[in-house]
Design a protein around this motif. Structure first.
Motif: not given
Length: 162
Positions: A6-8, A83-88, A140-149, A154-158
């Motif tokens: 979601g983030s090139e 900046p978040a470069l990956a979603l762990v 969380e708002a930032y991570l959603e804007s960067v990694f989207g769905e 991830f939020q729904r699961r954890v």
């Protein structure tokens, strides 16, 4: 672990958080400790209290190490202000979305119990409220804007904490 779907191009900055999270924990810890010194109270059986407290503190340190190691392996920043470069999403992130904040809370609580400081322990509650509002919600708002769905799933699961 996700490599940033979601983030090139990595974002130029991290989330707009209030400060580096350890500053919040340390501030409340110092205030709680100083307040507690004015009202000394011994809680529990000393040996049991110390074993329990230091065990919880050690668990916090181990959890922090595990979470930080996952960030290094993913090649992303540990400092939330960068900046978040990956979603762990693996390791401790399968159990909680915030293992580093949980680890800091365990360390804080463990030391408060080991030192027999009930007011210090109670000061963890407003500390966690501050961390939630000043750090986690913005992150969380930032991570959603960067990694989207990917992040929303991830939020729904954890759960946020545990």
């Amino acid at each position: 672990m996700n490599d940033g779907a979601g983030s090139e191009i990595p974002p130029a900055h991290g989330p707009d958080v209030f400060t580096f999270p350890p500053v919040i924990y340390l501030t409340f810890f110092v205030i709680g400790y100083l307040t507690d010194r004015g009202f000394p109270t011994d809680i529990g059986v000393p040996l049991l209290r110390q074993v329990a407290g230091w065990s919880v503190a050690a668990l916090g340190i181990a959890l922090a190490g595990w979470a930080i190691a996952r960030f290094f392996r993913a090649g992303t920043h540990v400092d939330v202000r960068k900046p978040a470069l990956a979603l762990v999403t693996d390791g401790p992130y399968r159990i909680t979305r915030n293992p580093m904040y949980l680890a800091a809370a365990l360390l804080y609580a463990g030391v408060a119990v080991a030192w027999s400081r009930p007011i210090l322990l109670a000061s963890l509650v407003p500390c966690l409220i501050a961390v939630d509002f000043l750090i986690i919600r913005r992150e969380e708002a930032y991570l959603e804007s960067v990694f989207g769905e990917t992040y929303r799933e991830f939020q729904r699961r954890v759960r946020r904490w545990i």
